[in-house]
Design a protein around this motif. Structure first.
Motif, PDB file in Angstrom:
ATOM      1  N   GLN A   2      10.144   4.144  -7.103  1.00  0.00           N
ATOM      2  CA  GLN A   2       8.859   4.777  -7.374  1.00  0.00           C
ATOM      3  C   GLN A   2       8.946   5.600  -8.659  1.00  0.00           C
ATOM      4  O   GLN A   2       9.871   6.384  -8.836  1.00  0.00           O
ATOM      5  CB  GLN A   2       8.485   5.696  -6.216  1.00  0.00           C
ATOM      6  CG  GLN A   2       8.388   4.958  -4.879  1.00  0.00           C
ATOM      7  CD  GLN A   2       8.327   5.925  -3.711  1.00  0.00           C
ATOM      8  OE1 GLN A   2       8.653   7.086  -3.851  1.00  0.00           O
ATOM      9  NE2 GLN A   2       7.897   5.440  -2.574  1.00  0.00           N
ATOM     10  N   THR A  24      -0.225   6.931 -14.187  1.00  0.00           N
ATOM     11  CA  THR A  24      -0.075   5.730 -13.381  1.00  0.00           C
ATOM     12  C   THR A  24       1.201   5.816 -12.557  1.00  0.00           C
ATOM     13  O   THR A  24       2.198   6.415 -12.964  1.00  0.00           O
ATOM     14  CB  THR A  24      -0.040   4.463 -14.247  1.00  0.00           C
ATOM     15  OG1 THR A  24       1.058   4.543 -15.148  1.00  0.00           O
ATOM     16  CG2 THR A  24      -1.327   4.292 -15.018  1.00  0.00           C
ATOM     17  N   GLU A  26       4.051   3.602 -10.169  1.00  0.00           N
ATOM     18  CA  GLU A  26       4.639   2.288  -9.915  1.00  0.00           C
ATOM     19  C   GLU A  26       5.544   2.359  -8.698  1.00  0.00           C
ATOM     20  O   GLU A  26       6.128   3.398  -8.393  1.00  0.00           O
ATOM     21  CB  GLU A  26       5.449   1.838 -11.130  1.00  0.00           C
ATOM     22  CG  GLU A  26       4.617   1.596 -12.377  1.00  0.00           C
ATOM     23  CD  GLU A  26       5.472   1.191 -13.566  1.00  0.00           C
ATOM     24  OE1 GLU A  26       6.718   1.136 -13.419  1.00  0.00           O
ATOM     25  OE2 GLU A  26       4.896   0.928 -14.640  1.00  0.00           O
ATOM     26  N   GLY A  27       5.651   1.252  -8.006  1.00  0.00           N
ATOM     27  CA  GLY A  27       6.632   1.144  -6.939  1.00  0.00           C
ATOM     28  C   GLY A  27       6.166   1.572  -5.567  1.00  0.00           C
ATOM     29  O   GLY A  27       6.974   1.631  -4.636  1.00  0.00           O
ATOM     30  N   ARG A  72      -3.364   2.965  -8.215  1.00  0.00           N
ATOM     31  CA  ARG A  72      -2.250   3.732  -8.752  1.00  0.00           C
ATOM     32  C   ARG A  72      -2.552   4.339 -10.118  1.00  0.00           C
ATOM     33  O   ARG A  72      -1.655   4.570 -10.912  1.00  0.00           O
ATOM     34  CB  ARG A  72      -1.011   2.824  -8.819  1.00  0.00           C
ATOM     35  CG  ARG A  72      -0.484   2.472  -7.433  1.00  0.00           C
ATOM     36  CD  ARG A  72       0.625   1.457  -7.473  1.00  0.00           C
ATOM     37  NE  ARG A  72       0.135   0.142  -7.818  1.00  0.00           N
ATOM     38  CZ  ARG A  72       0.912  -0.940  -7.879  1.00  0.00           C
ATOM     39  NH1 ARG A  72       2.198  -0.828  -7.670  1.00  0.00           N
ATOM     40  NH2 ARG A  72       0.398  -2.104  -8.186  1.00  0.00           N
TER      41      ARG A  72
END
Lengths: 111, 113
Positions: A2, A24, A26-27, A72
């Motif tokens: 993450q 943003t 991610e993961g 996200r």
């Protein structure tokens, strides 16, 4: 793994100009997202948080707004900046009742 | 919204000494967390303690939680110059407020080599 990306790192804007800060993640999916502001040498003031796309809760009435156009992505905006909007802005995400992960912050100076 | 309040606001100690910071909060919580912030940077999570826990350890960190007093403490043992930073407690609430993660004003720790 993450991760969270926040940009830009520094920003100098004239009074009355618009603002757009982007964050943003991610993961992970469906994170809780947060925008905080930190005045120099002070604690963190929660500005907005979001538990889902299009769901924004505002903690402090002010010259700023937030949007979550994608799961996200979290955006902090202003139509017309004030001098008092200067500060250090931090984006963060968490899953429910777990630790929060912070971006590196944006130092905004309104001149 | 509820908010943790740390004390002291600033703490200066010699390297090798222990540092203790306290946090008080106002309403029921799910968990309490401690974070560290180096100057001008984002916050880094240190430790999370749930409302049904009383003590937790992680390396040189020890956190206690007393829900009856609505307070927590963070102990850093054998401090190092690299521990110099600001430390914040954060709480999330219960019910409708459970998604709000609110922070105190922090304790600024200076560890003198």
């Amino acid at each position: 793994s993450q991760t969270i990306h926040q940009w830009p790192a520094t920003l100098v804007q004239p009074v009355g100009s618009p603002l757009s800060l982007e964050c943003t993640v991610e993961g992970t999916s469906n994170p809780n997202l947060y925008w905080y502001r930190q005045a120099a040498g002070r604690g963190l003031q929660l500005l907005f948080y979001s538990v889902g796309i299009g769901q924004i809760s505002s903690e402090v009435p002010q010259n700023l707004s937030a949007s979550r156009p994608q799961d996200r992505q979290f955006i902090l905006s202003s139509k017309k900046l004030l001098l008092s909007d200067s500060g250090f802005y931090l984006c963060a995400f968490s899953l429910v009742h777990t630790e929060a992960f912070f971006g590196q912050g944006t130092r905004l100076t309104v001149v | 919204s509820q908010q943790g309040e740390e004390d002291p606001q600033a703490l200066s100690i010699q390297e090798g000494e222990n540092a203790t910071m306290n946090c008080s909060y106002k309403t029921s919580i799910n968990n309490l967390q401690w974070y560290r912030q180096n100057s001008g940077r984002g916050l880094v999570h240190l430790i999370l303690i749930r409302s049904n826990e009383r003590e937790k350890h992680s390396g040189r960190l020890r956190v206690t939680l007393d829900t009856s007093k609505k307070s927590s403490s963070l102990l850093i043992t054998a401090s190092r110059a690299a521990d110099t930073a600001s430390y914040f407690c954060a709480t999330d609430g219960t019910g409708a407020g459970s998604y709000q993660l609110t922070f105190g004003k922090g304790t600024k720790l200076s560890v003198i080599p």
